[in-house]
Design a protein around this motif. Sequence first.
Motif, short mmCIF file in Angstrom:
data_model
loop_
_atom_site.label_atom_id
_atom_site.label_comp_id
_atom_site.label_asym_id
_atom_site.label_seq_id
_atom_site.Cartn_x
_atom_site.Cartn_y
_atom_site.Cartn_z
N TRP A 1 0.83 -1.20 0.00
CA TRP A 1 0.00 0.00 0.00
C TRP A 1 0.87 1.25 0.00
O TRP A 1 0.56 2.23 -0.69
N MET A 2 1.95 1.23 0.78
CA MET A 2 2.86 2.39 0.80
C MET A 2 3.45 2.63 -0.58
O MET A 2 3.52 3.77 -1.05
N LEU A 3 3.87 1.56 -1.22
CA LEU A 3 4.46 1.68 -2.55
C LEU A 3 3.44 2.19 -3.55
O LEU A 3 3.74 3.05 -4.39
N GLY A 4 2.22 1.67 -3.46
CA GLY A 4 1.17 2.09 -4.38
C GLY A 4 0.78 3.54 -4.20
O GLY A 4 0.46 4.23 -5.17
N LYS A 5 0.79 4.02 -2.98
CA LYS A 5 0.44 5.42 -2.69
C LYS A 5 1.57 6.37 -3.06
O LYS A 5 1.35 7.47 -3.58
N ASP A 6 2.82 5.99 -2.78
CA ASP A 6 3.94 6.92 -2.88
C ASP A 6 5.18 6.21 -3.43
O ASP A 6 6.17 6.05 -2.72
N PRO A 7 5.14 5.78 -4.69
CA PRO A 7 6.25 4.98 -5.23
C PRO A 7 7.60 5.69 -5.21
O PRO A 7 8.63 5.06 -5.00
N ASP A 8 7.61 7.00 -5.43
CA ASP A 8 8.89 7.72 -5.47
C ASP A 8 9.62 7.67 -4.14
O ASP A 8 10.85 7.63 -4.09
N ARG A 9 8.87 7.67 -3.03
CA ARG A 9 9.48 7.65 -1.71
C ARG A 9 9.81 6.23 -1.25
O ARG A 9 10.75 6.02 -0.48
N ILE A 10 9.01 5.26 -1.69
CA ILE A 10 9.09 3.91 -1.10
C ILE A 10 9.88 2.92 -1.95
O ILE A 10 10.51 2.00 -1.41
#
Length: 254
Positions: free
Chosen positions: A199-208
Amino acid sequence: MSRFTLLSIVCFCLGTLPASADVSLRWQDITDNAQPELAAYLADSNIISDFVELVDKGFTFDEPLLLVIGADSGPEFDVEKHAIKLPYSYLERAIRTQNELVDDGEEALALHRALDVVEYTLYHLLGHALVHEDSEDTDATAEAISTWLMLSYWPNGSEQWFEDTLAFSDASMKLDGPLSDYWHSHALYRIRRDTLRCWMLGKDPDRIETLMPAIVDTAEQLTRCESSWQKLDRQVVELIGSVLAPDTPLVGKK
């Protein structure tokens, strides 16, 4: 969200603060020599003030949510009193156990990770407060809601939640201890942790993306996780929509 602002506290860590119509913050009286330092760690980290801000701006409850810091029991959500309770001793216990996971001489890192554990616990308890049910799936639902809250509200929420879930899951999987340790009674094991990371990757791929373990097909993973996050976003809004404030910043951020 910042970890430390080097505030001087203790003097104001007493009594109940009416943070808003929907959340009240109560710092219990300090009763032993260790508690002033523990209270200072909590206040200086901004974890408590950030949590109160999110609840204040995000929700409209029928009954105000009470956050009790220095409670004599917990961590727990008290349904009857509509209260989240966090003892000072919880941070103390988290510091001691996180010391087992870091190298000698890295006390500052252990404290940082212990505060991550506290932050994960508070948001998880808010998830329980919003679930309104008690079943085998309640913990998984609370994990989903707490992840959505952190990622939806805070601009750097994905990075912070990555740290929080890492510290909590490491305690769940790498430490021995009694079920009185919240990271064991509400354990976050690898499969669930990886779901939260997706979910973190899907929401904020550039950061995660750079924080995630390397895999062969990153494009496929990213597509899958973006879809999973979008599904979570829809489901949580539907689940807790009745208590979301009309102008909540939790909805509409992409």
